[in-house]
Scaffold this motif. Structure first.
Motif, PDB file in Angstrom:
ATOM      1  N   UNK A 174       6.115   0.158  -9.660  1.00  0.00           N
ATOM      2  CA  UNK A 174       7.104  -0.719  -9.030  1.00  0.00           C
ATOM      3  C   UNK A 174       6.428  -1.694  -8.076  1.00  0.00           C
ATOM      4  N   UNK A 175       5.532  -1.223  -7.239  1.00  0.00           N
ATOM      5  CA  UNK A 175       4.878  -2.092  -6.253  1.00  0.00           C
ATOM      6  C   UNK A 175       4.085  -3.206  -6.939  1.00  0.00           C
ATOM      7  N   UNK A 176       3.372  -2.869  -8.010  1.00  0.00           N
ATOM      8  CA  UNK A 176       2.609  -3.885  -8.733  1.00  0.00           C
ATOM      9  C   UNK A 176       3.542  -4.915  -9.376  1.00  0.00           C
ATOM     10  N   UNK A 177       4.638  -4.457  -9.945  1.00  0.00           N
ATOM     11  CA  UNK A 177       5.600  -5.367 -10.564  1.00  0.00           C
ATOM     12  C   UNK A 177       6.181  -6.325  -9.530  1.00  0.00           C
ATOM     13  N   UNK A 178       6.591  -5.789  -8.398  1.00  0.00           N
ATOM     14  CA  UNK A 178       7.149  -6.626  -7.332  1.00  0.00           C
ATOM     15  C   UNK A 178       6.115  -7.639  -6.854  1.00  0.00           C
ATOM     16  N   UNK A 179       4.891  -7.191  -6.663  1.00  0.00           N
ATOM     17  CA  UNK A 179       3.830  -8.096  -6.194  1.00  0.00           C
ATOM     18  C   UNK A 179       3.587  -9.240  -7.183  1.00  0.00           C
ATOM     19  N   UNK A 180       3.516  -8.921  -8.466  1.00  0.00           N
ATOM     20  CA  UNK A 180       3.268  -9.958  -9.464  1.00  0.00           C
ATOM     21  C   UNK A 180       4.411 -10.964  -9.539  1.00  0.00           C
ATOM     22  N   UNK A 181       5.633 -10.462  -9.492  1.00  0.00           N
ATOM     23  CA  UNK A 181       6.781 -11.372  -9.565  1.00  0.00           C
ATOM     24  C   UNK A 181       6.864 -12.239  -8.311  1.00  0.00           C
ATOM     25  N   UNK A 182       6.689 -11.643  -7.146  1.00  0.00           N
ATOM     26  CA  UNK A 182       6.753 -12.418  -5.892  1.00  0.00           C
ATOM     27  C   UNK A 182       5.671 -13.492  -5.866  1.00  0.00           C
ATOM     28  N   UNK A 224       4.309 -14.985  -8.476  1.00  0.00           N
ATOM     29  CA  UNK A 224       4.662 -16.041  -9.430  1.00  0.00           C
ATOM     30  C   UNK A 224       5.739 -16.958  -8.861  1.00  0.00           C
ATOM     31  N   UNK A 225       6.750 -16.385  -8.241  1.00  0.00           N
ATOM     32  CA  UNK A 225       7.827 -17.201  -7.666  1.00  0.00           C
ATOM     33  C   UNK A 225       7.295 -18.063  -6.530  1.00  0.00           C
ATOM     34  N   UNK A 226       6.387 -17.504  -5.731  1.00  0.00           N
ATOM     35  CA  UNK A 226       5.830 -18.279  -4.619  1.00  0.00           C
ATOM     36  C   UNK A 226       4.999 -19.467  -5.101  1.00  0.00           C
ATOM     37  N   UNK A 227       4.518 -19.388  -6.347  1.00  0.00           N
ATOM     38  CA  UNK A 227       3.696 -20.459  -6.902  1.00  0.00           C
ATOM     39  C   UNK A 227       4.478 -21.372  -7.847  1.00  0.00           C
ATOM     40  N   UNK A 228       5.804 -21.222  -7.852  1.00  0.00           N
ATOM     41  CA  UNK A 228       6.633 -22.186  -8.575  1.00  0.00           C
ATOM     42  C   UNK A 228       7.366 -21.677  -9.788  1.00  0.00           C
ATOM     43  N   UNK A 229       7.210 -20.408 -10.153  1.00  0.00           N
ATOM     44  CA  UNK A 229       7.924 -19.887 -11.319  1.00  0.00           C
ATOM     45  C   UNK A 229       9.411 -19.761 -11.000  1.00  0.00           C
ATOM     46  N   UNK A 230      10.236 -20.031 -12.006  1.00  0.00           N
ATOM     47  CA  UNK A 230      11.682 -19.820 -11.885  1.00  0.00           C
ATOM     48  C   UNK A 230      12.015 -18.441 -12.443  1.00  0.00           C
ATOM     49  N   UNK A 231      13.035 -17.796 -11.877  1.00  0.00           N
ATOM     50  CA  UNK A 231      13.289 -16.394 -12.174  1.00  0.00           C
ATOM     51  C   UNK A 231      14.731 -16.172 -12.608  1.00  0.00           C
ATOM     52  N   UNK A 232      14.898 -15.340 -13.629  1.00  0.00           N
ATOM     53  CA  UNK A 232      16.202 -14.830 -14.058  1.00  0.00           C
ATOM     54  C   UNK A 232      16.070 -13.317 -14.141  1.00  0.00           C
ATOM     55  N   UNK A 252       8.251 -21.533 -16.257  1.00  0.00           N
ATOM     56  CA  UNK A 252       7.325 -22.408 -15.510  1.00  0.00           C
ATOM     57  C   UNK A 252       6.133 -21.606 -14.975  1.00  0.00           C
ATOM     58  N   UNK A 253       5.672 -20.677 -15.775  1.00  0.00           N
ATOM     59  CA  UNK A 253       4.545 -19.843 -15.380  1.00  0.00           C
ATOM     60  C   UNK A 253       3.243 -20.588 -15.624  1.00  0.00           C
ATOM     61  N   UNK A 254       2.326 -20.489 -14.676  1.00  0.00           N
ATOM     62  CA  UNK A 254       1.033 -21.167 -14.787  1.00  0.00           C
ATOM     63  C   UNK A 254      -0.106 -20.154 -14.756  1.00  0.00           C
ATOM     64  N   UNK A 255      -1.271 -20.595 -15.175  1.00  0.00           N
ATOM     65  CA  UNK A 255      -2.383 -19.669 -15.389  1.00  0.00           C
ATOM     66  C   UNK A 255      -2.991 -19.132 -14.100  1.00  0.00           C
ATOM     67  N   UNK A 256      -2.650 -19.719 -12.947  1.00  0.00           N
ATOM     68  CA  UNK A 256      -3.219 -19.252 -11.687  1.00  0.00           C
ATOM     69  C   UNK A 256      -2.434 -18.090 -11.083  1.00  0.00           C
ATOM     70  N   UNK A 257      -1.358 -17.694 -11.737  1.00  0.00           N
ATOM     71  CA  UNK A 257      -0.513 -16.631 -11.200  1.00  0.00           C
ATOM     72  C   UNK A 257      -1.086 -15.265 -11.546  1.00  0.00           C
ATOM     73  N   UNK A 258      -0.945 -14.307 -10.627  1.00  0.00           N
ATOM     74  CA  UNK A 258      -1.470 -12.968 -10.835  1.00  0.00           C
ATOM     75  C   UNK A 258      -0.901 -12.324 -12.092  1.00  0.00           C
ATOM     76  N   UNK A 259       0.335 -12.610 -12.402  1.00  0.00           N
ATOM     77  CA  UNK A 259       0.990 -11.966 -13.525  1.00  0.00           C
ATOM     78  C   UNK A 259       0.370 -12.370 -14.863  1.00  0.00           C
TER      79      UNK A 259
END
Length: 496
Positions: A339-347, A349-357, A374-381
Motif C-alpha cells: 500500500x505505501x509503495x502504491x500511494x507513493x508512486x501515485x502521489x 505521478x500526480x505531483x508531476x502532472x498526471x491526471x487521476x481517475x 498524461x504519464x511521463x517517463x520521469x515519474x517513479x511509477x
C-alpha cells in the motif's frame, strides 16, 4: 475462514521437520486479514536454527528419496494432487482470508494451477530422459557416451504471498520429482494456507523429511540460503532480495523469478475493445499484485483517446470490496508495504502532472482501481514496479518509441502487444527483451507447460515443465570404452 486445522493447534504449524509439526523456537507471529485488519490467528515462528535443523532433516532423507523408483514417486505426487482437489475449497477460503484474493481467483489458483502441478510434475519425471551420443573424437566404434541426470540434493524453496499455493506447489512438486529433498519457507502472509498443503504430504505417502517447512520472516529464508547443505535455490519475489540470493548462491543452480515492468503496448490497428478487457485484467487482477501485471500502458496517440475513454468506463464497472463474496472482482492489498509503495508512486505521478481517475474505496488496505493519464517517463511509477491496482497510461507516437520504452527498465518478464498485423507483432516481439511476449492477450496469461521466466533484473532461469527439471538436476555423462578391434588411426582428424 474454514479450515481442517483446529485453531487450537495452528500454533504448532510453525515447523515441519522429519514429517512432524512443531511450533518453532522463535515464538509466534500474527497473520492479519487484509479485509478487516484483524488478526486471524497466531502461528509458530521459526528461527535460523530451526532452518538449519530442517536442512539436516532434508539431507538425511535425500539418499532414500533419490533412489526411490520413479513409478513410486509418481504415485505419491498424483495422490497429493487428488487430496489437494478434495480440500481445494478449504484451501481457497484460507487464501481469500489471509491475502485478500477474491474467492473466485483463490479457487482458480488451487483448482487450475496448484493441484494439477503435482500430476504434471509426475508426468515430467517419467519423461525426463537422457541421451546417447556417437563417438566423434576417435575413429572407432568402441565408445558409448551416455547422458543421465542426477538430483542436486537439498533445495531451498522460498515463495511469495501473491500466489502462495500455486507458485509453491510448482516448485515443490518439480523439485521432489527431480529426486531432491526440500526445505520450504512459505510467505508469512499465507502461513495457514501453505500449512494446509503441507498437511497433505504425509497422508499421500511422502516420506518424512522429503519436504520440510519453516514458517517465519526473512531471517529464516536467509538462513536457508546461507546453509552449506543448500545445493540449489528457488525464489520468487523482489529483485532486491533475488540479487542478494544470487550473490550468496554463486556456483549453485538457481531459479529466480523476480519483478516485472509489464509494458502493455496498444497499436493503432488493435482491437480496442479486446485491449480494454486485457488491460482491465492486466492492471487490476488481484489488485495488481502480480509480477506479470501491466505496469505501463503504452498507447498509440491515434487511438489514445478512444482507449482511455473505454478503459475508464469499463473500470467503473468493477465490483470492489469484500473478497469472500463471489460477486467481488477486486479486493484489498495484502499488506502495508505494498500500500505505501502504491500511494507513493501515485502521489509522485500526480505531483508531476498526471491526471487521476479512481474507482472504489480507500480504507485500510483497500486502494482504489486507479488510472493515470498524461504519464511521463520521469515519474517513479514508470521507473519502478508498483505491484498495486494502478494503470499508468503513456501516449506514444510510434512502434519504435514503444520498443525503446519497453527496453528501458532493465526488467524483462512479460510484455503484452496488441496489433492485427502479423509482421509487426513478430518484429516487436523479437525486439523486446522479455522472456514472454503475449500478442493480443493480457500480460496475466501464462501456460503451465511452457517456459516461464524473465531476463535482466527479472530473474534467472525458466520454471515449469522440463525447464524446472533441467535446472534442479545435474547432467552426468558416462563414457564407455567397450574394447575390441583397435583402429590404426584413432584420431578424428589424423595427420599430426
Amino acid at each position: 475462514m474454514n479450515s481442517r486445522i483446529d485453531s487450537s493447534i495452528i500454533l504448532k504449524r510453525g515447523l515441519l521437520i522429519d514429517g512432524e509439526w512443531a511450533s518453532g523456537s522463535a515464538g509466534t507471529f500474527d497473520v492479519v486479514s487484509p479485509h478487516s485488519g484483524k488478526a486471524l490467528y497466531q502461528i509458530g515462528k521459526c528461527s535460523p536454527s530451526d532452518a538449519d535443523r530442517a536442512m539436516a532433516s532434508a539431507k538425511a532423507a535425500h539418499a532414500n528419496w533419490a533412489k526411490t523408483p520413479v513409478v513410486v514417486k509418481a504415485k505419491i505426487l498424483r495422490r497429493i494432487q487428488q487430496l489437494m482437489l478434495e480440500r481445494a475449497e478449504e484451501i481457497s477460503q484460507s487464501i481469500c482470508a489471509e491475502i485478500g484474493k477474491t474467492i473466485t481467483d483463490a479457487r482458480e489458483e488451487v483448482y487450475e494451477y496448484a493441484a494439477p502441478s503435482w500430476g504434471k510434475a509426475a508426468e515430467e519425471m517419467l519423461r525426463h530422459r537422457g541421451m546417447t551420443f556417437p563417438s566423434t573424437q576417435e575413429q572407432t566404434n568402441n565408445k558409448r557416451l551416455v547422458q543421465s541426470f542426477r538430483p542436486l540434493g537439498v533445495v531451498a524453496v522460498i515463495t511469495p504471498y501473491n500466489f502462495p499455493v500455486d507458485i509453491s506447489c510448482i516448485a515443490l512438486a518439480h523439485a521432489v520429482a527431480a529426486g531432491n529433498t526440500v526445505v520450504w519457507k512459505p510467505s508469512e502472509y499465507a502461513a495457514l494456507s501453505c500449512a494446509m498443503v503441507a498437511d497433505i504430504f504425509a497422508e499421500a505417502g511422502l516420506p518424512p523429511g522429503v519436504i520440510n517447512v519453516v514458517q517465519g520472516h526473512g531471517d529464516v529464508g536467509a538462513a536457508l540460503v546461507d546453509n552449506p547443505e543448500m545445493k540449489g535455490v528457488f525464489f520468487t519475489g523482489s529483485t532486491a532480495t533475488g540479487r542478494q540470493i544470487a550473490i550468496k548462491s554463486v556456483l549453485k543452480p538457481q531459479l529466480l523469478e523476480l519483478g516485472g515492468d509489464g509494458p502493455f503496448i496498444i497499436l493503432p490497428d488493435a482491437d480496442i475493445d479486446a485491449a480494454v478487457e486485457g488491460a482491465l485484467n492486466g492492471c487490476f487482477y488481484y489488485s495488481g499484485q502480480v509480477c506479470t501485471s501491466a505496469e505501463r500502458l503504452l498507447v498509440h496517440e491515434e487511438i489514445y483517446d478512444e482507449f482511455v475513454e473505454k478503459f475508464i468506463a469499463r473500470t467503473e464497472q468493477l465490483n470492489i470490496g469484500d473478497p469472500s463474496l463471489e460477486t467481488t472482482q477486486m479486493g484489498p492489498l495484502c499488506n502495508a508495504t505494498t500500500l505505501d509503495r502504491t500511494v507513493r508512486h501515485v502521489d509522485d505521478a500526480v505531483s508531476k502532472g498526471a491526471k487521476i481517475v479512481q474507482v472504489g474505496p480507500r480504507d485500510g488496505l483497500y486502494y482504489p482501481a486507479t488510472i493515470l493519464t498524461d504519464v511521463t517517463l520521469d515519474m517513479e511509477i514508470v521507473q519502478e514496479e508498483t505491484f498495486g491496482p494502478v494503470a499508468p497510461i503513456i501516449k506514444i507516437k510510434s512502434v519504435e518509441e514503444a520498443i525503446e520504452i519497453g527496453n528501458s527498465s532493465g526488467l524483462g518478464l512479460i510484455a503484452s502487444l496488441w496489433t492485427r498485423d502479423l509482421a509487426t507483432a513478430w518484429r516487436v516481439s523479437e525486439a523486446l527483451p522479455h522472456g514472454t511476449v503475449n500478442v493480443n492477450e493480457t500480460s496475466n496469461y501464462w501456460d503451465q507447460l511452457a517456459p516461464f521466466g524473465g531476463t535482466g533484473n527479472s530473474g534467472v532461469g525458466r520454471e515449469l515443465s522440463k525447464w524446472f527439471m533441467d535446472t534442479f538436476t545435474e547432467s552426468k555423462l558416462i563414457n564407455f570404452d567397450l574394447g575390441g578391434e583397435k583402429a590404426q588411426n584413432r584420431r578424428a582428424e589424423g595427420g599430426w
